[in-house]
Design an enzyme around this catalytic site. Structure first.
Site, mmCIF file in Angstrom:
data_model
loop_
_atom_site.group_PDB
_atom_site.id
_atom_site.type_symbol
_atom_site.label_atom_id
_atom_site.label_comp_id
_atom_site.label_asym_id
_atom_site.label_seq_id
_atom_site.Cartn_x
_atom_site.Cartn_y
_atom_site.Cartn_z
ATOM 1 N N CYS A 39 -3.336 -10.347 -6.381
ATOM 2 C CA CYS A 39 -2.583 -10.037 -5.165
ATOM 3 C C CYS A 39 -2.333 -8.544 -4.954
ATOM 4 O O CYS A 39 -2.697 -7.986 -3.926
ATOM 5 C CB CYS A 39 -1.258 -10.790 -5.211
ATOM 6 S SG CYS A 39 -0.162 -10.418 -3.844
ATOM 7 N N HIS A 89 4.182 -6.315 -1.166
ATOM 8 C CA HIS A 89 3.877 -6.113 -2.581
ATOM 9 C C HIS A 89 3.373 -4.702 -2.856
ATOM 10 O O HIS A 89 2.447 -4.488 -3.628
ATOM 11 C CB HIS A 89 2.903 -7.160 -3.112
ATOM 12 C CG HIS A 89 3.601 -8.428 -3.505
ATOM 13 N ND1 HIS A 89 2.930 -9.506 -3.989
ATOM 14 C CD2 HIS A 89 4.902 -8.778 -3.488
ATOM 15 C CE1 HIS A 89 3.791 -10.472 -4.245
ATOM 16 N NE2 HIS A 89 4.990 -10.045 -3.941
#
Length: 170
Positions: A39, A89
């Site tokens: 990710c 993120h």
């Protein structure tokens, strides 16, 4: 969503009328590629247009911090409105990543990330499974309520800005 588990993809019994309607008026790709199967590095590559090995964001412990400059910074510098809604993120909310506003942003924990999941020698001690695993399952959870909040906020933002004269990116 798995690419072949839709009616529009020819699945023999799965019915996905909303996805089928979206696919009918959009473009559907049969192949997709990512610069990283992890990710945080994949998001850093998307932000910069560079490969993971070029920017040093190798794993979920090393997140994008605004260097090198990414598309959001370039668009913002060019005078475009550039905002984000939802999970990024990146390293943290104060990293100079180019967004003039971040709504419902989720960044890596304490700007350090998932060190315990990195390939290191010696391996660091694990902190155990994520508390998230104890809260997910059938029905509603904090996780999908967050997704609904993000979607609702995005719909509101688009309704407010759809007719803006000035270019924008969300």
């Amino acid at each position: 969503h798995v690419h072949n588990l839709m009616g529009c993809a020819g699945h023999p019994f799965i019915r996905t009328p909303n996805l089928d309607a979206l696919a009918k008026r959009a473009t559907r790709f049969s192949n997709a590629y990512t610069p990283s199967p992890i990710c945080v590095p994949a998001r850093a590559s998307l932000a910069t247009g560079r490969y993971v090995h070029e920017i040093g964001c190798w794993d979920n412990a090393i997140a994008y911090d605004g260097k090198p400059a990414g598309w959001a910074q370039h668009l913002s510098d060019a005078g475009c409105v550039v905002e984000s809604i939802g999970k990024l993120h990146y390293r943290n909310a104060s990293s100079p990543v180019g967004f003039q506003r971040q709504q419902h942003a989720v960044h890596i924990h304490d700007g350090i990330g998932q060190v315990w999941g990195s390939v290191r020698d010696p391996m660091p001690e694990t902190i155990g499974p994520s508390p998230l695993y104890n809260r997910i399952g059938a029905g509603e959870s904090d996780y999908n309520r967050f997704d609904a909040r993000v979607a609702d906020t995005a719909v509101e933002w688009l309704a407010e800005h759809a007719r803006d004269e000035k270019p924008w990116t969300l």
